[in-house]
Enzyme design. Structure first.
Site, short mmCIF file in Angstrom:
data_model
loop_
_atom_site.label_atom_id
_atom_site.label_comp_id
_atom_site.label_asym_id
_atom_site.label_seq_id
_atom_site.Cartn_x
_atom_site.Cartn_y
_atom_site.Cartn_z
N ASP A 55 34.61 27.82 30.70
CA ASP A 55 34.43 26.99 31.88
C ASP A 55 34.96 25.61 31.52
O ASP A 55 35.04 25.23 30.35
CB ASP A 55 32.96 26.94 32.30
CG ASP A 55 32.78 26.62 33.78
OD1 ASP A 55 33.74 26.10 34.39
OD2 ASP A 55 31.71 26.91 34.33
N TRP A 56 35.34 24.84 32.52
CA TRP A 56 36.04 23.58 32.30
C TRP A 56 35.10 22.56 31.63
O TRP A 56 34.12 22.13 32.21
CB TRP A 56 36.56 23.05 33.62
CG TRP A 56 37.94 23.53 33.98
CD1 TRP A 56 39.01 22.75 34.30
CD2 TRP A 56 38.41 24.88 34.06
NE1 TRP A 56 40.12 23.54 34.58
CE2 TRP A 56 39.78 24.84 34.43
CE3 TRP A 56 37.83 26.13 33.85
CZ2 TRP A 56 40.55 25.98 34.59
CZ3 TRP A 56 38.59 27.28 34.01
CH2 TRP A 56 39.94 27.20 34.37
#
Length: 733
Positions: free
Chosen positions: A265-266
């Site tokens: 995930d970012w």
């Protein structure tokens, strides 16, 4: 002389060709297997090129191998529509003019269809839009379990039951990937709250992990053959999910044999050592916090960039780790953008509008309908008052990563005007919520008292009132990075509904949300519709149901509790939810959703699986193929269901299993089968289910194994978790 030179050149070229110099590289030969092509491509790459595959080069892309003609990996947020293009290293829109997508209903609506065929249609349609935009990877679907109704991202997921989510996620993946686009199932795993999501450490039993929180991911891998998976922000047992050895190496890649790509995930990566060794393949968004950080942190400084390359060259990290990551990324590229059979896709087509409307039609849930308040045929009422901000507000913007730039959006107000005519509809806003902001809450500048007074006045002169409210995708509503503060309707809606009911008893309430809400006015209003976030065709779909053009057939994929304290995650202390900022403890264990309410004998407002129809259904007596089976056998359960009403309708027949006596505590019932059938008036069909030992097994965390324990089991067939129509018993020997 010239002819002689040409002849010599031809001879040389022929000799070179025979020696392989002019032959097409194996990795470009699509007649070869993907594994052969991956191995060949890997053999031609430098260390630097392999490492460059493993980290971002922009906000939403990572490098391919330009020297070899291997394309970059381009991803897009895709929770319920393909996101607009972003600037290279910013969250801001690039302001293209050709990237306005079809907005499909949010996944709570899809789950409410209880229809795997509709899930396949959803996946195929959104996959076509991603393919047309030439995306490698669509960042969805989400299958995190609905543990608390306060979770800001519940609307992106498929409800509270692992079996339902497992059955619905598989066809979705198959639909997306049939377009040569990798579905990316998220967030692996236990990202069940937005409060402290980047650092909270989830303490959960192995039993709850395997029985509740992993089944949908496992089905995505082993049945859906998903090509990519996104890690979660949170920690599990002290280690961040995006580089968690137990989750990624042991369970995902070893036990489940996942051969695809794990993408972070970012901003979910925190360590080069753990990222290298614990199963992460592509690092995205480092030094960002969800969507809140704009930055120009160099991509070469990512954990899986220069530090990884330096560690490989110094001998700190094994080359096999790099080769495994690179091979997985190449495999995904060959399955997607370099696949010779990749279709061309299509974008914002009439077919996609039709699909969005059909999904919404099947997912809208009729919660209450006293004295046949609904449907409302055209011409029955002269003046219909439509009240509520959600009737006219866009519900496809806001929410963080789910915010969409849609080609169009039919509001509920417009849909009702289209259906009943402009002259018969009068609108009043009633309440106001303020703008959709990420990470911040801003109240409306409008005077709420004035809005309420005006709405009550309009209601007092109407033949009928349709109140369109619920939540929206503002911060602290249904929004990424922040959970709800309360189970109640926000923005003064409860008082507004009560005031309207004082002047007009003929009030139907339409709730648009991704979460359960309290309804203190429920006993006073004759009808309630749960509409979810319905996308581009929201207004048309609601008008379909309200008018009776479509018979509602949605069923709740979540339970609606009577009060927050009744929820398992809220029945203990703050360490159970939301935690202390460092740790959260899942004290309700395996008793999530209806498992908790049923086992603890807690009444709910509306149960899991509940949904009414404009017709009626009669269930016959269930029969089973045998009174006793062994673990090697299967059991067939059949039950006749008849439409006893006057209109065609669809019913979701649900099968639950109860283990009457177990060595370990078990829920009172667990969903193990469902089938959505369509019946003409007077028509009867026999529904059949097949049960195997997997359907009666539990996870023994002492033995680290699934156990099918001999004993007595009860099968319950129902129209919801609380509406059981018939039972049958068998013995497992």
């Amino acid at each position: 002389m010239i002819k002689r030179k040409i002849s010599v050149l031809l001879v040389l070229f022929t000799l070179l060709s025979l020696n392989g110099w002019a032959q097409e590289p194996v990795y470009l030969d699509t007649s070869k297997t993907i594994e052969t092509r991956v191995k060949d491509a890997l053999s031609r790459m430098t260390l630097e090129e392999k490492v460059e595959l493993c980290h971002a080069q922009s906000k939403f892309s990572s490098k391919g191998v330009p020297r070899l003609g291997i394309p970059d990996v381009w991803s897009s947020d895709g929770s319920h529509g393909v996101s607009d293009e972003k600037l290279w290293d910013e969250w801001s829109s690039a302001q293209w003019t050709n990237d306005s997508c079809t907005a499909f209903p949010a996944l709570t609506c899809l789950a409410a269809t209880f229809n795997p065929d509709i899930s396949l249609l959803y996946g195929k349609s959104i996959g076509e839009e991603a393919r047309y935009r030439n995306k490698t990877m669509l960042l969805g679907p989400g299958v995190n379990i609905y543990r608390t109704p306060l979770n800001g991202r519940n609307f992106e997921y498929m409800g509270e039951d692992p079996f339902l989510a497992s059955r619905m996620v598989v066809p979705y993946i198959q639909g997306v990937q049939s377009n040569g686009v990798a579905a990316c199932v998220k967030h692996f795993a236990l990202n069940n709250q937005e409060i402290s999501r980047g650092e909270i450490n989830v303490n959960v039993s192995a039993r709850a992990l395997y029985e509740i929180y992993l089944p949908a991911f496992k089905a995505a891998v082993q049945e859906g053959n998903v090509w990519s998976i996104m890690g979660a922000y949170n920690k599990i047992w002290g280690v961040h999910s995006c580089h968690n050895d137990l989750l990624l190496n042991k369970i995902l890649k070893n036990d489940w044999k996942f051969d695809g790509v794990v993408v972070s995930d970012w901003g979910g990566v925190h360590s080069t050592d753990e990222a290298v060794n614990n199963g992460l393949d592509i690092e995205m968004g480092t030094y960002t916090n969800g969507l809140t950080t704009q930055g120009h942190f160099p991509f070469s400084s990512y954990y899986l960039a220069d530090p990884f390359l330096k560690g490989i060259k110094s001998g700190k990290y094994e080359i096999s780790k790099l080769d495994d990551k690179a091979s997985r990324i190449l495999r995904m590229i060959f399955r997607t953008t370099m696949s010779p059979n990749r279709p061309f896709g299509r974008f914002v087509s009439p077919e996609h509008s039709s699909a969005a409307r059909k999904i919404a039609d099947e997912g809208i849930v009729l919660l209450k309908n006293n004295k046949q308040f609904l449907p409302i045929p055209e011409g029955k009422y002269t003046k219909i008052a439509v009240i509520g901000e959600n009737a006219a507000r866009s519900l496809i913007v806001g929410g963080g990563s789910t915010s969409l730039k849609a080609a169009y959006e039919i509001s509920p107000l417009q849909g009702l005007k289209n259906k009943y005519g402009e002259n018969h509809i009068v609108y009043s806003m009633g309440y106001a919520s303020g703008p959709s902001l990420y990470g911040a809450e801003e109240p409306s500048k409008l005077n709420l008292d004035s809005l309420r007074t005006a709405a009550v006045e309009v209601a007092s002169h109407a033949d009928l009132v349709l109140f369109v409210g619920g939540l929206n995708k503002n911060y602290f509503q249904d929004c990424e990075s922040g959970d709800r503060k309360s189970l109640s309707l926000p923005f003064g809606q409860d008082k507004l509904i009560e005031d309207i009911l004082k002047v007009n008893k003929n009030v139907g309430v339409i709730l648009l949300s991704g979460n359960a809400v309290l309804m203190p006015w429920l006993d006073k209003t004759p009808a309630v519709l749960q509409g979810w976030y319905l996308g581009s065709e929201a207004g048309n779909a609601l008008a379909d149901i309200i008018s009776g053009d479509v018979n509602p057939s949605g069923k709740l994929p979540i339970s609606f509790p009577k009060k927050l304290e009744d929820v398992g995650a809220h029945a203990f202390d703050k360490l159970c939810y939301p935690g202390d900022g460092v740790n959260v403890y899942y004290k309700e264990d395996i008793l999530v959703g209806y498992r908790w309410y049923d086992t603890k004998n807690i009444p709910v407002l509306f149960p899991f699986g509940h949904g009414l129809s404009y017709t009626t259904f009669q269930y016959g007596k269930p029969t089973i193929s045998s009174k006793s089976i062994t673990t090697a056998d299967s059991l067939v359960v059949t039950i006749p269901v008849k439409n006893t009403g006057k209109v065609v309708g669809k019913e979701v027949v649900q099968l639950y299993v109860n283990d009457e006596k177990s060595s370990l505590p078990r829920p009172l019932k667990e969903l193990k089968g469902f089938d959505k059938i369509s019946l003409q008036p007077g028509e009867e069909k026999t529904v059949s289910f097949t049960l195997t030992k997997e359907d009666v097994s539990y996870y023994d965390d002492k033995k680290n194994a699934w156990i099918a324990e001999p004993g007595n089991f009860k099968i319950m067939i129902g129209a919801s978790a609380a509406d059981i129509k018939g039972t049958a018993s068998f013995i497992l020997k």
